[in-house]
Design a protein around this motif. Structure first.
Motif, PDB file in Angstrom:
ATOM      1  N   GLN A  25     140.690  10.933 -56.078  1.00  0.00           N
ATOM      2  CA  GLN A  25     140.976  10.287 -57.513  1.00  0.00           C
ATOM      3  C   GLN A  25     139.997   9.575 -57.892  1.00  0.00           C
ATOM      4  O   GLN A  25     139.739   9.346 -59.228  1.00  0.00           O
ATOM      5  CB  GLN A  25     142.332   9.083 -57.292  1.00  0.00           C
ATOM      6  CG  GLN A  25     142.741   8.744 -58.411  1.00  0.00           C
ATOM      7  CD  GLN A  25     143.502   9.534 -59.090  1.00  0.00           C
ATOM      8  OE1 GLN A  25     144.296  10.510 -58.777  1.00  0.00           O
ATOM      9  NE2 GLN A  25     143.174   9.428 -60.467  1.00  0.00           N
ATOM     10  N   VAL A  26     139.091   8.863 -57.076  1.00  0.00           N
ATOM     11  CA  VAL A  26     137.834   8.123 -57.585  1.00  0.00           C
ATOM     12  C   VAL A  26     137.050   9.191 -58.328  1.00  0.00           C
ATOM     13  O   VAL A  26     136.458   8.902 -59.600  1.00  0.00           O
ATOM     14  CB  VAL A  26     137.258   7.300 -56.396  1.00  0.00           C
ATOM     15  CG1 VAL A  26     135.949   6.721 -56.666  1.00  0.00           C
ATOM     16  CG2 VAL A  26     138.191   6.238 -55.980  1.00  0.00           C
ATOM     17  N   MET A  27     136.721  10.268 -57.536  1.00  0.00           N
ATOM     18  CA  MET A  27     135.738  11.189 -58.171  1.00  0.00           C
ATOM     19  C   MET A  27     136.444  11.583 -59.571  1.00  0.00           C
ATOM     20  O   MET A  27     135.548  12.000 -60.457  1.00  0.00           O
ATOM     21  CB  MET A  27     135.758  12.306 -57.336  1.00  0.00           C
ATOM     22  CG  MET A  27     134.488  13.267 -57.413  1.00  0.00           C
ATOM     23  SD  MET A  27     134.256  14.466 -56.086  1.00  0.00           S
ATOM     24  CE  MET A  27     133.655  13.497 -54.694  1.00  0.00           C
ATOM     25  N   HIS A  33     130.274  14.062 -59.203  1.00  0.00           N
ATOM     26  CA  HIS A  33     130.276  15.135 -58.212  1.00  0.00           C
ATOM     27  C   HIS A  33     130.147  14.753 -57.013  1.00  0.00           C
ATOM     28  O   HIS A  33     129.949  15.782 -56.224  1.00  0.00           O
ATOM     29  CB  HIS A  33     129.024  15.887 -58.952  1.00  0.00           C
ATOM     30  CG  HIS A  33     129.198  16.502 -60.282  1.00  0.00           C
ATOM     31  ND1 HIS A  33     128.667  15.878 -61.597  1.00  0.00           N
ATOM     32  CD2 HIS A  33     129.857  17.547 -61.045  1.00  0.00           C
ATOM     33  CE1 HIS A  33     128.804  16.346 -62.472  1.00  0.00           C
ATOM     34  NE2 HIS A  33     129.813  17.465 -62.218  1.00  0.00           N
ATOM     35  N   GLY A  34     129.849  13.457 -56.807  1.00  0.00           N
ATOM     36  CA  GLY A  34     129.579  13.209 -55.441  1.00  0.00           C
ATOM     37  C   GLY A  34     129.649  11.630 -55.142  1.00  0.00           C
ATOM     38  O   GLY A  34     129.392  10.771 -56.137  1.00  0.00           O
ATOM     39  N   LEU A  35     130.190  11.086 -54.078  1.00  0.00           N
ATOM     40  CA  LEU A  35     130.197   9.882 -53.687  1.00  0.00           C
ATOM     41  C   LEU A  35     129.719   9.523 -52.514  1.00  0.00           C
ATOM     42  O   LEU A  35     129.630  10.274 -51.248  1.00  0.00           O
ATOM     43  CB  LEU A  35     131.640   9.377 -53.436  1.00  0.00           C
ATOM     44  CG  LEU A  35     132.521   9.445 -54.528  1.00  0.00           C
ATOM     45  CD1 LEU A  35     134.144   9.532 -54.018  1.00  0.00           C
ATOM     46  CD2 LEU A  35     132.475   8.443 -55.673  1.00  0.00           C
ATOM     47  N   VAL A  45     126.462   6.485 -44.365  1.00  0.00           N
ATOM     48  CA  VAL A  45     127.157   7.372 -43.157  1.00  0.00           C
ATOM     49  C   VAL A  45     126.604   8.884 -43.680  1.00  0.00           C
ATOM     50  O   VAL A  45     126.671   9.660 -42.884  1.00  0.00           O
ATOM     51  CB  VAL A  45     128.235   7.124 -42.600  1.00  0.00           C
ATOM     52  CG1 VAL A  45     128.238   5.807 -42.057  1.00  0.00           C
ATOM     53  CG2 VAL A  45     129.308   7.211 -43.682  1.00  0.00           C
ATOM     54  N   GLY A  46     126.824   8.914 -45.008  1.00  0.00           N
ATOM     55  CA  GLY A  46     126.729  10.362 -45.672  1.00  0.00           C
ATOM     56  C   GLY A  46     126.986  10.291 -47.144  1.00  0.00           C
ATOM     57  O   GLY A  46     127.041   9.394 -47.721  1.00  0.00           O
ATOM     58  N   MET A  47     127.269  11.544 -47.569  1.00  0.00           N
ATOM     59  CA  MET A  47     127.807  11.862 -48.855  1.00  0.00           C
ATOM     60  C   MET A  47     128.920  12.640 -48.739  1.00  0.00           C
ATOM     61  O   MET A  47     129.067  13.714 -48.092  1.00  0.00           O
ATOM     62  CB  MET A  47     126.496  12.722 -49.456  1.00  0.00           C
ATOM     63  CG  MET A  47     126.613  12.706 -51.070  1.00  0.00           C
ATOM     64  SD  MET A  47     126.240  11.187 -51.820  1.00  0.00           S
ATOM     65  CE  MET A  47     126.354  11.531 -53.483  1.00  0.00           C
ATOM     66  N   LEU A  48     129.857  12.425 -49.960  1.00  0.00           N
ATOM     67  CA  LEU A  48     131.085  13.216 -49.945  1.00  0.00           C
ATOM     68  C   LEU A  48     130.835  14.037 -51.279  1.00  0.00           C
ATOM     69  O   LEU A  48     130.498  13.338 -52.422  1.00  0.00           O
ATOM     70  CB  LEU A  48     132.217  12.640 -50.003  1.00  0.00           C
ATOM     71  CG  LEU A  48     133.542  13.221 -50.053  1.00  0.00           C
ATOM     72  CD1 LEU A  48     133.796  13.796 -48.945  1.00  0.00           C
ATOM     73  CD2 LEU A  48     134.620  12.117 -50.498  1.00  0.00           C
ATOM     74  N   ASP A  49     130.755  15.119 -51.563  1.00  0.00           N
ATOM     75  CA  ASP A  49     130.693  16.130 -52.748  1.00  0.00           C
ATOM     76  C   ASP A  49     131.872  16.925 -53.226  1.00  0.00           C
ATOM     77  O   ASP A  49     133.081  16.874 -52.433  1.00  0.00           O
ATOM     78  CB  ASP A  49     129.581  16.890 -52.831  1.00  0.00           C
ATOM     79  CG  ASP A  49     129.610  18.219 -51.993  1.00  0.00           C
ATOM     80  OD1 ASP A  49     130.684  18.435 -51.314  1.00  0.00           O
ATOM     81  OD2 ASP A  49     128.505  18.733 -51.639  1.00  0.00           O
ATOM     82  N   VAL A  50     131.819  17.531 -54.121  1.00  0.00           N
ATOM     83  CA  VAL A  50     133.095  18.219 -54.933  1.00  0.00           C
ATOM     84  C   VAL A  50     133.502  19.237 -53.822  1.00  0.00           C
ATOM     85  O   VAL A  50     134.646  19.474 -53.683  1.00  0.00           O
ATOM     86  CB  VAL A  50     132.667  18.700 -56.132  1.00  0.00           C
ATOM     87  CG1 VAL A  50     133.865  19.612 -56.736  1.00  0.00           C
ATOM     88  CG2 VAL A  50     132.327  17.804 -57.015  1.00  0.00           C
ATOM     89  N   GLN A  51     132.547  19.854 -53.208  1.00  0.00           N
ATOM     90  CA  GLN A  51     133.029  20.745 -52.269  1.00  0.00           C
ATOM     91  C   GLN A  51     133.687  20.580 -51.231  1.00  0.00           C
ATOM     92  O   GLN A  51     134.684  21.198 -50.673  1.00  0.00           O
ATOM     93  CB  GLN A  51     131.436  21.546 -51.617  1.00  0.00           C
ATOM     94  CG  GLN A  51     131.827  22.405 -50.755  1.00  0.00           C
ATOM     95  CD  GLN A  51     132.094  24.024 -51.685  1.00  0.00           C
ATOM     96  OE1 GLN A  51     131.966  23.990 -52.623  1.00  0.00           O
ATOM     97  NE2 GLN A  51     132.299  25.033 -50.834  1.00  0.00           N
TER      98      GLN A  51
END
Length: 266
Positions: A25-27, A33-35, A45-51
């Motif tokens: 929802q935030v994206m 395209h990434g959070l 700790v890392g990156m969350l992306d659309v994939q």
């Protein structure tokens, strides 16, 4: 010029304990395209992306962000742009969190290939044209294909965007992973092994979600002009067309590779 001069400051982020449904929802709401993903002590700790978002195939409330965060290269505000660009390129990532230092992993900002391309010395680039670097093996979707027939292929093939064509083979637009998430169809019940497969059911057609107008360049366009177009339109990729026929595609990643080859950064 250093990363701190061009990075996006005060980025939107999620925590590793947040639910993936919340991250989605935030994206969607912020058209991101990434959070960046932070722990309880505000460390990256890392990156969350659309994939990663597209990998979620249910609304199960217990699925949290932590297990989907991808490792990112270590980028700090005092790093030279060319060095950070190489780290992104080597990691095959389009964006990465910027941490305050190698010992202080709290977030300072986020750096994307878009940030980098905005600060390329276009005059340093060779007079090379996009037909020298474009990808000519482009998967396409028909305008009347269903979203349920496209999203699984997009996920499995790691496609970020797919040109949409008519049955007369004319390019009409493009469908991206962000378009699917924005419209709320990141999860569908059916998957197809063929983009041109017709599926029954209530899934919407690609033409309802595709991005238009189509931004394109001709095969003889200079690389510097392609970079200008991608920056101006704020898109991740651009179609190469000749008389409405698709010849290929170029994206930020391939353009950044050309910039790295000649050290064409400010």
């Amino acid at each position: 010029m250093i990363v701190g001069d061009i990075m996006t400051k005060d980025p939107v982020y999620v925590r590793e304990t947040d639910l993936m449904t919340y991250a989605r929802q935030v994206m969607r709401d912020n058209r991101l395209h990434g959070l960046p993903v932070l722990d309880e002590n505000d460390r990256v700790v890392g990156m969350l992306d659309v994939q990663d978002i597209l990998r979620i195939r249910s609304n199960r409330s217990e699925v949290t962000v932590g297990g989907y965060a991808s490792e990112s290269p270590l980028i700090t505000p005092d790093m030279e742009i060319r060095d950070a660009a190489k780290l992104l390129f080597d990691a095959q990532q389009n964006r990465a969190p910027v941490v305050n230092s190698s010992t202080d992993k709290t977030i300072a900002g986020i750096l994307s290939d878009s940030n980098i391309l905005q600060h390329v010395r276009l005059t340093k680039l060779p007079r090379k044209t996009v037909d020298d670097i474009m990808n000519t093996k482009v998967t396409t979707a028909y305008h009347d294909d269903t979203i349920s027939g496209i999203w699984g292929n997009m996920l499995d093939g790691k496609y970020t965007g797919v040109p949409v064509i008519s049955h007369a083979e004319e390019v009409l637009g493009i469908i991206t992973r962000s378009d699917i998430i924005k419209a709320g169809f990141a999860r569908t019940g059916n998957r197809s092994s063929d983009f041109h497969d017709s599926l029954s059911g209530d899934a919407p057609k690609v033409e309802r979600m595709m991005s238009t107008p189509l931004y394109s360049v001709s095969p003889g366009t200079l690389i510097s002009k392609a970079i200008e177009a991608i920056v101006h339109y704020d898109v991740g990729r651009i179609c190469v067309t000749d008389d409405k026929k698709l010849m290929g595609m170029v994206d930020r990643f391939s353009l950044m590779k050309e910039c790295l080859a000649v050290q064409g950064f400010e």
